[in-house]
Design a protein around this motif. Sequence first.
Motif, short mmCIF file in Angstrom:
data_model
loop_
_atom_site.label_atom_id
_atom_site.label_comp_id
_atom_site.label_asym_id
_atom_site.label_seq_id
_atom_site.Cartn_x
_atom_site.Cartn_y
_atom_site.Cartn_z
N HIS A 1 0.82 -1.21 0.00
CA HIS A 1 0.00 0.00 0.00
C HIS A 1 0.86 1.27 0.00
O HIS A 1 0.43 2.30 -0.54
CB HIS A 1 -0.94 -0.01 1.21
CG HIS A 1 -1.97 -1.08 1.16
ND1 HIS A 1 -3.12 -0.98 0.39
CD2 HIS A 1 -2.03 -2.30 1.76
CE1 HIS A 1 -3.85 -2.08 0.53
NE2 HIS A 1 -3.22 -2.89 1.35
N PHE B 1 -13.17 4.69 -9.24
CA PHE B 1 -12.39 4.34 -8.05
C PHE B 1 -10.94 4.01 -8.38
O PHE B 1 -10.23 3.47 -7.54
CB PHE B 1 -13.02 3.14 -7.33
CG PHE B 1 -14.28 3.49 -6.60
CD1 PHE B 1 -14.24 3.87 -5.27
CD2 PHE B 1 -15.50 3.46 -7.24
CE1 PHE B 1 -15.40 4.20 -4.58
CE2 PHE B 1 -16.67 3.79 -6.56
CZ PHE B 1 -16.62 4.16 -5.23
N GLU C 1 -7.59 8.66 -1.30
CA GLU C 1 -7.80 7.27 -0.88
C GLU C 1 -8.83 7.17 0.22
O GLU C 1 -9.52 6.14 0.35
CB GLU C 1 -6.47 6.69 -0.41
CG GLU C 1 -5.45 6.52 -1.54
CD GLU C 1 -4.05 6.25 -1.04
OE1 GLU C 1 -3.16 5.97 -1.88
OE2 GLU C 1 -3.83 6.30 0.19
N ALA D 1 -11.20 4.09 -2.39
CA ALA D 1 -10.04 3.33 -2.83
C ALA D 1 -10.07 1.96 -2.19
O ALA D 1 -10.72 1.75 -1.16
CB ALA D 1 -8.74 4.05 -2.48
N ASN D 2 -9.39 1.03 -2.79
CA ASN D 2 -9.22 -0.30 -2.20
C ASN D 2 -7.75 -0.65 -2.01
O ASN D 2 -7.40 -1.80 -1.80
CB ASN D 2 -9.92 -1.37 -3.05
CG ASN D 2 -9.46 -1.33 -4.50
OD1 ASN D 2 -8.49 -0.64 -4.84
ND2 ASN D 2 -10.15 -2.06 -5.35
N GLU D 3 -6.89 0.37 -2.08
CA GLU D 3 -5.47 0.20 -1.83
C GLU D 3 -4.87 1.56 -1.52
O GLU D 3 -5.46 2.61 -1.79
CB GLU D 3 -4.76 -0.44 -3.03
CG GLU D 3 -4.95 0.32 -4.33
CD GLU D 3 -4.31 -0.39 -5.51
OE1 GLU D 3 -3.62 -1.40 -5.27
OE2 GLU D 3 -4.48 0.07 -6.64
N TYR E 1 -6.40 4.02 2.44
CA TYR E 1 -7.30 2.87 2.61
C TYR E 1 -6.94 2.09 3.86
O TYR E 1 -7.82 1.69 4.63
CB TYR E 1 -7.21 1.98 1.37
CG TYR E 1 -7.90 0.65 1.51
CD1 TYR E 1 -9.29 0.54 1.37
CD2 TYR E 1 -7.17 -0.50 1.77
CE1 TYR E 1 -9.92 -0.68 1.50
CE2 TYR E 1 -7.79 -1.73 1.89
CZ TYR E 1 -9.17 -1.81 1.75
OH TYR E 1 -9.80 -3.03 1.89
N GLN F 1 -9.48 1.70 7.01
CA GLN F 1 -9.88 0.38 7.47
C GLN F 1 -9.49 0.15 8.93
O GLN F 1 -10.26 -0.41 9.72
CB GLN F 1 -9.26 -0.70 6.58
CG GLN F 1 -9.80 -0.73 5.16
CD GLN F 1 -11.27 -1.08 5.11
OE1 GLN F 1 -11.71 -2.04 5.73
NE2 GLN F 1 -12.03 -0.30 4.37
#
Length: 287
Positions: free
Chosen positions: A83, A144, A222, A226-228, A232, A236
Amino acid sequence: MSQSALTKSPPETTGVVRRAGPLVGERFARAAEQSWRPVALLLACFAVWWVISAAELVKPYLVPSPGATLDVLTGKADYLWQHTWVTTYETLLGFLIAVAVGVLAAVVMVYSSTVERTLYPVLLFAQVVPKIAIAPLFVVWLGFGIGPKILIAVLIAFFPVVISMVTGLKAVDPEMLQLSATMGARPWQTFVRIRFPASLPHLFSGLKVAVTLAVTGAVVGEFVGANEGLGYVILQANGNLDTPMLFAGLLVMSLIGVALFVAVEIAETLLLPWHASRRDTSATTTY
């Protein structure tokens, strides 16, 4: 004229004592002298952090211990590196685009008062608009992928580049410009040989601000979608109350900003050895 007159060394300047430049050991000693204070401050902050966590003055789920954060940094190094690379790539690409467009816009604004009067208020308006507020629009428009993150990084880093470059180009001594015109230099020759080199100290000041803001822009993008990326990871970890991972992500993000700032600082040192702020003290006045 005699041979001795031809080989006679020039007279010493009154009131100025020349001395040799610093040796390698002196350079290291000077670097150590300049760096021990911030290092000591950082160590003091970590010591306070450790005392707070060890004394359990704050719950561990609010402020993790340095040991728990270090365990995350080492135990999940591959995860964080994956990441970190994404955020670094977004930051660098956004920063480079901001530099290219910002320098070009500054040159056009300096050479055209009409463009400056038209473009400057728009740039100021774009700067004061909170990027976190318009970031969701970029996600809707661009999806995204990596596009919104780079765009936000560009928008945040763009303004310091433009302002510093405009200031540098306008700070040139008018007498130098008049002398260049008198000697028949063309405008592009004046720009290449006088205006642009003279503006570099101001430009690098803006670049050092812009490169750190570009990290913030990438992470803000992000956060929105975002997923990375480190944004992110932080989002999370915050949702899962995983404060060790949250602190680890913040530390890595800070290190990226510091590393990029140092890289720009080194580039300034290499490209502007003639500038007063980079020149080693080789003459001491005795007045």
